[in-house]
Design a protein around this motif. Structure first.
Motif, PDB file in Angstrom:
ATOM      1  N   ILE A  21       3.738 -38.560 145.250  1.00  0.00           N
ATOM      2  CA  ILE A  21       2.644 -38.124 144.394  1.00  0.00           C
ATOM      3  C   ILE A  21       3.247 -37.338 143.239  1.00  0.00           C
ATOM      4  CG2 ILE A  21       0.569 -36.708 144.231  1.00  0.00           C
ATOM      5  CD1 ILE A  21       0.192 -37.172 147.253  1.00  0.00           C
ATOM      6  N   LEU A  22       2.861 -37.696 142.018  1.00  0.00           N
ATOM      7  CA  LEU A  22       3.256 -36.947 140.829  1.00  0.00           C
ATOM      8  C   LEU A  22       2.222 -35.842 140.654  1.00  0.00           C
ATOM      9  CD1 LEU A  22       3.928 -39.975 138.462  1.00  0.00           C
ATOM     10  CD2 LEU A  22       5.525 -38.846 140.007  1.00  0.00           C
ATOM     11  N   GLN A  23       2.644 -34.608 140.863  1.00  0.00           N
ATOM     12  CA  GLN A  23       1.716 -33.483 140.846  1.00  0.00           C
ATOM     13  C   GLN A  23       1.256 -33.178 139.424  1.00  0.00           C
ATOM     14  OE1 GLN A  23       2.430 -30.143 143.569  1.00  0.00           O
ATOM     15  NE2 GLN A  23       2.622 -28.911 141.711  1.00  0.00           N
ATOM     16  N   LEU A  24      -0.042 -32.928 139.276  1.00  0.00           N
ATOM     17  CA  LEU A  24      -0.608 -32.597 137.974  1.00  0.00           C
ATOM     18  C   LEU A  24      -0.937 -31.110 137.907  1.00  0.00           C
ATOM     19  CD1 LEU A  24      -3.125 -35.576 137.617  1.00  0.00           C
ATOM     20  CD2 LEU A  24      -0.840 -35.380 136.626  1.00  0.00           C
ATOM     21  N   SER A  25      -0.818 -30.543 136.716  1.00  0.00           N
ATOM     22  CA  SER A  25      -1.270 -29.171 136.505  1.00  0.00           C
ATOM     23  C   SER A  25      -2.671 -29.163 135.912  1.00  0.00           C
ATOM     24  CB  SER A  25      -0.299 -28.417 135.595  1.00  0.00           C
ATOM     25  OG  SER A  25      -0.188 -29.059 134.345  1.00  0.00           O
ATOM     26  N   SER A  26      -3.237 -30.327 135.662  1.00  0.00           N
ATOM     27  CA  SER A  26      -4.593 -30.456 135.110  1.00  0.00           C
ATOM     28  C   SER A  26      -5.625 -30.021 136.134  1.00  0.00           C
ATOM     29  CB  SER A  26      -4.877 -31.911 134.736  1.00  0.00           C
ATOM     30  OG  SER A  26      -3.893 -32.430 133.894  1.00  0.00           O
ATOM     31  N   ASP A  27      -6.701 -29.372 135.653  1.00  0.00           N
ATOM     32  CA  ASP A  27      -7.809 -29.078 136.546  1.00  0.00           C
ATOM     33  C   ASP A  27      -8.804 -30.239 136.498  1.00  0.00           C
ATOM     34  OD1 ASP A  27      -9.448 -28.768 134.274  1.00  0.00           O
ATOM     35  OD2 ASP A  27      -9.308 -26.592 134.313  1.00  0.00           O
ATOM     36  N   PHE A  28      -9.864 -30.145 137.297  1.00  0.00           N
ATOM     37  CA  PHE A  28     -10.796 -31.267 137.429  1.00  0.00           C
ATOM     38  C   PHE A  28     -11.426 -31.657 136.093  1.00  0.00           C
ATOM     39  CE2 PHE A  28     -15.046 -33.005 138.308  1.00  0.00           C
ATOM     40  CZ  PHE A  28     -14.669 -34.137 139.007  1.00  0.00           C
ATOM     41  N   THR A  29     -11.858 -30.675 135.301  1.00  0.00           N
ATOM     42  CA  THR A  29     -12.502 -31.008 134.027  1.00  0.00           C
ATOM     43  C   THR A  29     -11.541 -31.689 133.064  1.00  0.00           C
ATOM     44  OG1 THR A  29     -12.119 -28.757 133.211  1.00  0.00           O
ATOM     45  CG2 THR A  29     -14.265 -29.220 134.187  1.00  0.00           C
TER      46      THR A  29
END
Length: 65
Positions: A21-29
């Protein structure tokens, strides 16, 4: 796209790439707005707990005709 909990108990969103899994720092919005920010972390799919895509776990969809 997955939402998961790592071994430290932290919850992240990520993009599945094979068995990682490539981890994202993005939040849901940001994710909904297609603003994906990869933070450079890769985790093994087998090493995390996969969670419901959103909280609350129920998603209601209304369609207008």
């Amino acid at each position: 796209m997955v939402r998961y909990q790592n071994n430290n108990g932290k919850i992240h969103y990520g993009i599945v790439d094979g068995d990682e899994i490539l981890q994202l720092s993005s939040d849901f919005t940001e994710i909904v707005s297609t603003e994906l920010k990869y933070d450079g972390v890769r985790v093994r799919y087998a090493d995390v707990k996969i969670l419901e895509p959103v909280v609350p776990s129920k998603v209601v969809n209304f369609s207008w005709i």
